[in-house]
Design a protein around this motif. Structure first.
Motif, PDB file in Angstrom:
ATOM      1  N   GLY A 250       0.799  -1.229   0.000  1.00 54.80           N
ATOM      2  CA  GLY A 250       0.000   0.000   0.000  1.00 54.80           C
ATOM      3  C   GLY A 250       0.828   1.274   0.000  1.00 54.80           C
ATOM      4  O   GLY A 250       0.374   2.306  -0.445  1.00 54.80           O
ATOM      5  N   GLY A 251       2.050   1.210   0.560  1.00 53.70           N
ATOM      6  CA  GLY A 251       2.934   2.384   0.526  1.00 53.70           C
ATOM      7  C   GLY A 251       2.583   3.441   1.552  1.00 53.70           C
ATOM      8  O   GLY A 251       1.888   3.173   2.538  1.00 53.70           O
ATOM      9  N   GLN A 252       3.047   4.668   1.300  1.00 55.83           N
ATOM     10  CA  GLN A 252       2.917   5.762   2.278  1.00 55.83           C
ATOM     11  C   GLN A 252       1.461   6.152   2.514  1.00 55.83           C
ATOM     12  O   GLN A 252       0.647   6.138   1.584  1.00 55.83           O
ATOM     13  N   VAL A 253       1.152   6.510   3.745  1.00 57.53           N
ATOM     14  CA  VAL A 253      -0.195   6.988   4.084  1.00 57.53           C
ATOM     15  C   VAL A 253      -0.181   8.513   4.057  1.00 57.53           C
ATOM     16  O   VAL A 253       0.680   9.143   4.676  1.00 57.53           O
ATOM     17  N   GLY A 254      -1.153   9.112   3.382  1.00 58.34           N
ATOM     18  CA  GLY A 254      -1.277  10.578   3.322  1.00 58.34           C
ATOM     19  C   GLY A 254       0.028  11.215   2.904  1.00 58.34           C
ATOM     20  O   GLY A 254       0.699  10.743   1.982  1.00 58.34           O
ATOM     21  N   GLN A 255       0.395  12.292   3.637  1.00 58.73           N
ATOM     22  CA  GLN A 255       1.656  12.991   3.327  1.00 58.73           C
ATOM     23  C   GLN A 255       2.816  12.420   4.143  1.00 58.73           C
ATOM     24  O   GLN A 255       3.893  12.993   4.167  1.00 58.73           O
ATOM     25  N   GLY A 256       2.548  11.338   4.910  1.00 54.03           N
ATOM     26  CA  GLY A 256       3.558  10.830   5.855  1.00 54.03           C
ATOM     27  C   GLY A 256       3.493  11.712   7.100  1.00 54.03           C
ATOM     28  O   GLY A 256       2.897  12.788   7.077  1.00 54.03           O
ATOM     29  N   GLY A 257       4.036  11.257   8.195  1.00 52.24           N
ATOM     30  CA  GLY A 257       4.009  12.075   9.414  1.00 52.24           C
ATOM     31  C   GLY A 257       2.618  12.135  10.020  1.00 52.24           C
ATOM     32  O   GLY A 257       1.705  11.432   9.587  1.00 52.24           O
ATOM     33  N   VAL A 258       2.473  13.016  11.014  1.00 53.10           N
ATOM     34  CA  VAL A 258       1.227  13.071  11.788  1.00 53.10           C
ATOM     35  C   VAL A 258       0.561  14.423  11.619  1.00 53.10           C
ATOM     36  O   VAL A 258       1.186  15.460  11.754  1.00 53.10           O
ATOM     37  N   HIS A 259      -0.721  14.438  11.320  1.00 52.83           N
ATOM     38  CA  HIS A 259      -1.504  15.648  11.103  1.00 52.83           C
ATOM     39  C   HIS A 259      -1.760  16.339  12.448  1.00 52.83           C
ATOM     40  O   HIS A 259      -1.895  15.665  13.471  1.00 52.83           O
ATOM     41  N   SER A 260      -1.852  17.680  12.442  1.00 51.21           N
ATOM     42  CA  SER A 260      -2.043  18.405  13.719  1.00 51.21           C
ATOM     43  C   SER A 260      -3.357  18.006  14.400  1.00 51.21           C
ATOM     44  O   SER A 260      -3.452  17.985  15.627  1.00 51.21           O
ATOM     45  N   GLU A 261      -4.377  17.659  13.629  1.00 55.91           N
ATOM     46  CA  GLU A 261      -5.650  17.225  14.236  1.00 55.91           C
ATOM     47  C   GLU A 261      -5.468  15.932  15.019  1.00 55.91           C
ATOM     48  O   GLU A 261      -6.126  15.708  16.027  1.00 55.91           O
ATOM     49  N   PHE A 262      -4.575  15.088  14.528  1.00 52.98           N
ATOM     50  CA  PHE A 262      -4.309  13.849  15.274  1.00 52.98           C
ATOM     51  C   PHE A 262      -3.635  14.166  16.600  1.00 52.98           C
ATOM     52  O   PHE A 262      -3.979  13.592  17.639  1.00 52.98           O
ATOM     53  N   GLU A 263      -2.706  15.105  16.577  1.00 53.51           N
ATOM     54  CA  GLU A 263      -2.016  15.472  17.829  1.00 53.51           C
ATOM     55  C   GLU A 263      -3.011  16.005  18.852  1.00 53.51           C
ATOM     56  O   GLU A 263      -2.956  15.663  20.036  1.00 53.51           O
ATOM     57  N   ALA A 264      -3.963  16.819  18.391  1.00 55.54           N
ATOM     58  CA  ALA A 264      -4.982  17.374  19.302  1.00 55.54           C
ATOM     59  C   ALA A 264      -5.834  16.234  19.875  1.00 55.54           C
ATOM     60  O   ALA A 264      -6.142  16.200  21.065  1.00 55.54           O
ATOM     61  N   LEU A 265      -6.187  15.301  19.014  1.00 55.85           N
ATOM     62  CA  LEU A 265      -7.014  14.158  19.440  1.00 55.85           C
ATOM     63  C   LEU A 265      -6.276  13.314  20.475  1.00 55.85           C
ATOM     64  O   LEU A 265      -6.830  12.937  21.509  1.00 55.85           O
ATOM     65  N   ALA A 266      -5.003  13.051  20.208  1.00 55.25           N
ATOM     66  CA  ALA A 266      -4.220  12.200  21.114  1.00 55.25           C
ATOM     67  C   ALA A 266      -4.047  12.875  22.471  1.00 55.25           C
ATOM     68  O   ALA A 266      -4.140  12.220  23.513  1.00 55.25           O
ATOM     69  N   SER A 267      -3.844  14.203  22.485  1.00 54.40           N
ATOM     70  CA  SER A 267      -3.645  14.822  23.800  1.00 54.40           C
ATOM     71  C   SER A 267      -4.968  14.943  24.547  1.00 54.40           C
ATOM     72  O   SER A 267      -5.022  14.762  25.759  1.00 54.40           O
ATOM     73  N   ARG A 268      -6.074  15.166  23.819  1.00 55.22           N
ATOM     74  CA  ARG A 268      -7.393  15.190  24.477  1.00 55.22           C
ATOM     75  C   ARG A 268      -7.730  13.791  25.021  1.00 55.22           C
ATOM     76  O   ARG A 268      -8.347  13.652  26.085  1.00 55.22           O
ATOM     77  N   TYR A 269      -7.310  12.773  24.298  1.00 53.74           N
ATOM     78  CA  TYR A 269      -7.537  11.385  24.746  1.00 53.74           C
ATOM     79  C   TYR A 269      -6.843  11.147  26.094  1.00 53.74           C
ATOM     80  O   TYR A 269      -7.415  10.578  27.009  1.00 53.74           O
ATOM     81  N   ASP A 270      -5.611  11.629  26.211  1.00 54.16           N
ATOM     82  CA  ASP A 270      -4.884  11.456  27.475  1.00 54.16           C
ATOM     83  C   ASP A 270      -5.608  12.133  28.627  1.00 54.16           C
ATOM     84  O   ASP A 270      -5.736  11.576  29.716  1.00 54.16           O
ATOM     85  N   GLU A 271      -6.106  13.348  28.373  1.00 51.74           N
ATOM     86  CA  GLU A 271      -6.842  14.055  29.436  1.00 51.74           C
ATOM     87  C   GLU A 271      -8.095  13.277  29.812  1.00 51.74           C
ATOM     88  O   GLU A 271      -8.392  13.062  30.989  1.00 51.74           O
ATOM     89  N   LEU A 272      -8.826  12.821  28.814  1.00 53.89           N
ATOM     90  CA  LEU A 272     -10.093  12.122  29.057  1.00 53.89           C
ATOM     91  C   LEU A 272      -9.884  10.875  29.906  1.00 53.89           C
ATOM     92  O   LEU A 272     -10.695  10.556  30.783  1.00 53.89           O
ATOM     93  N   LEU A 273      -8.791  10.187  29.669  1.00 47.91           N
ATOM     94  CA  LEU A 273      -8.545   8.953  30.417  1.00 47.91           C
ATOM     95  C   LEU A 273      -8.353   9.207  31.899  1.00 47.91           C
ATOM     96  O   LEU A 273      -8.701   8.378  32.730  1.00 47.91           O
ATOM     97  N   HIS A 274      -7.822  10.378  32.228  1.00 50.13           N
ATOM     98  CA  HIS A 274      -7.666  10.681  33.650  1.00 50.13           C
ATOM     99  C   HIS A 274      -8.998  11.018  34.283  1.00 50.13           C
ATOM    100  O   HIS A 274      -9.195  10.845  35.472  1.00 50.13           O
ATOM    101  N   GLU A 275      -9.944  11.496  33.439  1.00 51.86           N
ATOM    102  CA  GLU A 275     -11.242  11.922  33.980  1.00 51.86           C
ATOM    103  C   GLU A 275     -12.260  10.800  33.986  1.00 51.86           C
ATOM    104  O   GLU A 275     -13.195  10.808  34.765  1.00 51.86           O
ATOM    105  N   HIS A 276     -12.128   9.827  33.065  1.00 55.38           N
ATOM    106  CA  HIS A 276     -13.222   8.873  32.842  1.00 55.38           C
ATOM    107  C   HIS A 276     -13.450   7.934  34.025  1.00 55.38           C
ATOM    108  O   HIS A 276     -12.497   7.363  34.533  1.00 55.38           O
ATOM    109  N   PRO A 277     -14.725   7.772  34.476  1.00 56.02           N
ATOM    110  CA  PRO A 277     -14.979   6.892  35.631  1.00 56.02           C
ATOM    111  C   PRO A 277     -14.721   5.427  35.328  1.00 56.02           C
ATOM    112  O   PRO A 277     -14.851   5.009  34.202  1.00 56.02           O
TER     113      PRO A 277
END
Ligand code: PDD
Length: 277
Positions: A250-277
């Protein structure tokens, strides 16, 4: 010294013994959960409880999930480990005769273990794309994982981090995680079905997409679409959100590297995990 609990008794891992006639050993007749604990707090415990309950019901095994989770909390506290990977396995227990059908009376085996957990990495990895050779009841978190083992081993041997699976060119999930594409400000992921595990991380990622103003599209994803994602990633409790930058084939995905929206999602995910019951 790693600690475990076997049928409620806490002991050093190396002292734990089960019968070779345990149906988990003979048939893979059991279900499991893998949970992450960060800073002494089990992540998304309520969701893992509910899924364990569903897996037990699906294989007609009657075990108190409350008791399992009480023991899990006890062994976690006894270990003193703050950042831990928790493993829960419940099998249909030992039998005197090897017979496929269940015995009329069972004594389930409940095995819980705690080991140190190192927090995930965000570096992209490559993934193999392979036919999904597993059985057809993948919503059950079954300990019968031979196909997943072989697929993950092939990925490792070829220097890849995961194996993304498909049935007739439709993506199901990966060998140890669920699959997402981030594209045009929306998350795209295959819908829940018998073909995939209802991942706890998948659930959390969809929950927080809203907060970030991302669209959510639970729809079939073809193998051909994967490389067109802005970011392709897989999700699991232990590896978090892991970007995939290359597919084989399949080769390279997108432009390679990580999109800024993914970075925002990943850091929000970390916060959510500390909050989730
Ligand atoms: N695996 N799909 C499969 C086939 C998995 O094995 C896993 C997790 C997931 C992700 O589920 P969750 O987000 O609830 O961790 C999806 C665990 C970590 C394992 O078997 O070790």
């Amino acid at each position: 010294m790693s600690l475990c609990a076997l049928n409620g008794e806490i002991m050093p891992l190396e002292e734990a013994r089960i019968s070779p006639m345990d149906r988990g050993f003979l048939f893979g007749d059991g279900v499991y959960e893998v949970l992450a604990c960060v800073g002494g707090r089990i992540r998304a415990a309520s969701l893992h409880r509910a899924r364990l309950q569903q897996s037990l019901a699906a294989i007609a095994l009657d075990v108190s999930v409350d008791a399992v989770f009480n023991d899990l909390q006890r062994v976690l506290e006894a270990s003193g480990i703050q950042d831990a990977k928790l493993y829960v396995q419940v099998t249909r227990g030992p039998v005197s005769v090897r017979e496929h059908s269940f015995p009329s009376v069972v004594e389930p085996t409940v095995f819980l273990s705690v080991s140190p957990f190192t927090v995930r990495q965000l570096e992209p990895v490559s993934a193999l794309v392979r036919e999904d050779i597993r059985w057809r009841r993948n919503a059950i978190k079954s300990t019968s994982l031979l196909a997943n083992v072989l697929l993950q081993q092939e990925a490792k041997a070829l220097g890849a981090g995961e194996a993304i699976l498909h049935r007739d060119q439709w993506v199901t999930e990966a060998s140890t995680s669920n699959v997402f594409m981030l594209k045009d400000r929306a998350l795209v992921t295959p819908p829940l079905s018998n073909d995939i595990l209802p991942g706890i991380t998948r659930h959390l990622v969809l929950e927080l997409a809203h907060d970030l103003g991302l669209g959510v599209n639970e729809t079939p994803v073809s193998v051909d679409e994967l490389a067109s994602a802005e970011t392709l990633f897989v999700s699991s409790s232990t590896r978090g959100l892991m970007p995939i930058d290359r597919l084989e084939p399949g080769g390279q995905v997108g432009q390679g590297g990580v999109h800024s929206e993914f970075e925002a999602l990943a850091s929000r995910y970390d916060e959510l995990l500390h909050e989730h019951p």
